[in-house]
Design a protein around this motif. Structure first.
Motif, PDB file in Angstrom:
ATOM      1  N   ASN A   1    -148.319  82.398  18.004  1.00 18.86           N
ATOM      2  CA  ASN A   1    -148.393  82.655  19.449  1.00 18.86           C
ATOM      3  C   ASN A   1    -147.397  83.711  19.924  1.00 18.86           C
ATOM      4  O   ASN A   1    -147.192  83.861  21.131  1.00 18.86           O
ATOM      5  CB  ASN A   1    -148.169  81.352  20.218  1.00 18.86           C
ATOM      6  CG  ASN A   1    -149.397  80.464  20.224  1.00 18.86           C
ATOM      7  OD1 ASN A   1    -150.245  80.566  21.110  1.00 18.86           O
ATOM      8  ND2 ASN A   1    -149.499  79.601  19.223  1.00 18.86           N
TER       9      ASN A   1
ATOM     10  N   LYS B   1    -147.963  86.332  22.793  1.00 20.24           N
ATOM     11  CA  LYS B   1    -147.922  85.948  24.210  1.00 20.24           C
ATOM     12  C   LYS B   1    -146.713  86.546  24.926  1.00 20.24           C
ATOM     13  O   LYS B   1    -146.683  86.587  26.158  1.00 20.24           O
ATOM     14  CB  LYS B   1    -147.936  84.427  24.353  1.00 20.24           C
ATOM     15  CG  LYS B   1    -149.251  83.796  23.914  1.00 20.24           C
ATOM     16  CD  LYS B   1    -149.314  82.324  24.272  1.00 20.24           C
ATOM     17  CE  LYS B   1    -150.639  81.718  23.790  1.00 20.24           C
ATOM     18  NZ  LYS B   1    -151.796  82.326  24.447  1.00 20.24           N
TER      19      LYS B   1
ATOM     20  N   GLU C   1    -146.218  77.226  25.748  1.00 23.26           N
ATOM     21  CA  GLU C   1    -147.173  76.866  24.697  1.00 23.26           C
ATOM     22  C   GLU C   1    -146.615  75.776  23.780  1.00 23.26           C
ATOM     23  O   GLU C   1    -147.340  74.861  23.376  1.00 23.26           O
ATOM     24  CB  GLU C   1    -147.552  78.103  23.882  1.00 23.26           C
ATOM     25  CG  GLU C   1    -148.295  79.164  24.679  1.00 23.26           C
ATOM     26  CD  GLU C   1    -149.515  78.616  25.400  1.00 23.26           C
ATOM     27  OE1 GLU C   1    -150.281  77.832  24.769  1.00 23.26           O
ATOM     28  OE2 GLU C   1    -149.703  78.941  26.583  1.00 23.26           O
TER      29      GLU C   1
END
Length: 341
Positions: A40, A43, A233
């Protein structure tokens, strides 16, 4: 205004073999989470949600409250500062010894400060208007307040707003969260952490829960984007797998009991009772700072010098329970120290 905290390993050049100064769940490191973070990383190239809305909604679901009763923050500490700011120039009463950031947040926001020692707190204690700050379970000593005790305080002090810090609620089975009192008492604010129990202190995640009006008033002071994209997240990832990340409380407390009992056999150490995985030790010889420096330089072991907690003195240290192997390192080191003093 940093009055001093645990886990100051970054200040030392010595290699740290075991860090007893931080009361974070030591077994929470997850390779699956590491992989998730790596997957991730892209992001970070876009702005995060302004108010961590998706994580906020998931926290509300997890705690069985509405989303507008939750305010997600950059660690519990941001929540403390926001609360103090919302009550700028008011009166605050802090139950001590306890976490220094309550006092720091209040001083920055020009509160009139008063202090009550834990030993003098009764369920029938009456307070003036303003804030009452109480850590439950308490840092640094691991003591707890029963829910009936807390409810009596709330009931008897309707003009006082109680800020209850439950950052360590998952480190004990002696009490449960006061979340079910939120809708019953408008003078209650709960602050919770997602970093200590889930072992992610570097990501800074926490939140507060209260009634809708209170949360709206506090939210007014919160800047946008204080919770970054990765933290959002990770918070969602963990909450969706919550049980696999929480510390095993019964085993943890059992290990702490064994650890404390072995330390109690060392001369010149007084072990204070605790309902959590961390506890205070009162030194009959030497000072906390001297012992801390000795353990770092001779053994690479880090403890918490607790002398800067209001209400304690230079004779107090705090240690957290680690693995049995690491606990033994401290037991052996303190045994040797005791022979030299």
């Amino acid at each position: 205004m940093l009055h001093g905290h645990g886990d100051d390993a970054y200040l030392y050049k010595h290699a740290i073999k075991a860090n007893f100064s931080t009361n974070i769940w030591y077994g929470g490191k997850s390779e699956n989470l590491n992989t998730f973070i790596k997957d991730n990383l892209d992001k970070i190239y876009a702005y995060p949600e302004a108010a961590a809305e998706s994580l906020n909604d998931l926290i509300a679901l997890d705690q069985n409250v509405s989303s507008d009763q939750v305010l997600t923050c950059n660690g519990a500490t941001e929540a403390f500062y926001l609360i103090a700011q919302a009550y700028h120039s008011k009166t605050s009463i802090i139950i001590t010894p306890t976490f220094a950031e309550y006092e720091d947040a209040c001083m920055v926001n020009k509160h009139q400060l008063n202090f009550i020692n834990w030993s003098n707190l009764q369920s029938t204690t009456l307070f003036a208007e303003g804030l009452v700050w109480l850590c439950n379970p308490n840092n640094p000593d691991g003591r707890v307040v029963e829910k009936t005790f807390l409810e009596t305080l709330l009931k008897n002090n309707p003009k006082s707003t109680f800020v209850i810090d439950e950052a360590y609620i998952d480190f004990t089975d002696a009490i449960s969260s006061a979340i079910d009192l939120i809708d019953k008492y408008p003078n209650l604010i709960l602050v919770k952490s997602l970093t200590k129990n889930f072992s992610i202190p570097g990501l800074r995640l926490g939140y507060l829960i209260s009634n809708k009006v209170m949360v709206q008033n506090i939210r007014f002071f919160k800047p946008p984007w204080t919770v970054n994209s990765i933290a959002i997240e990770v918070g969602k990832y963990i909450l969706q797998r919550k049980q696999s990340f929480l510390p095993p409380v019964k085993q943890y407390k059992s290990d702490r009991k064994e650890f404390a009992e072995k330390l109690a056999q060392i001369p010149a150490l007084k072990i204070w009772p605790s309902e959590t995985s961390y506890f205070l030790i009162e030194l009959e010889k030497s000072s906390a700072s001297e012992l801390k420096n000795y353990l770092i330089s001779e053994f690479g072991l880090l403890i918490r010098d607790a002398s800067n907690f209001r209400g304690l003195n230079e004779k107090f240290i705090r240690v957290a329970t680690l693995t049995k192997e690491k606990n033994q390192l401290l037991i052996d080191a303190l045994t040797q120290w005791s022979k030299l003093n």
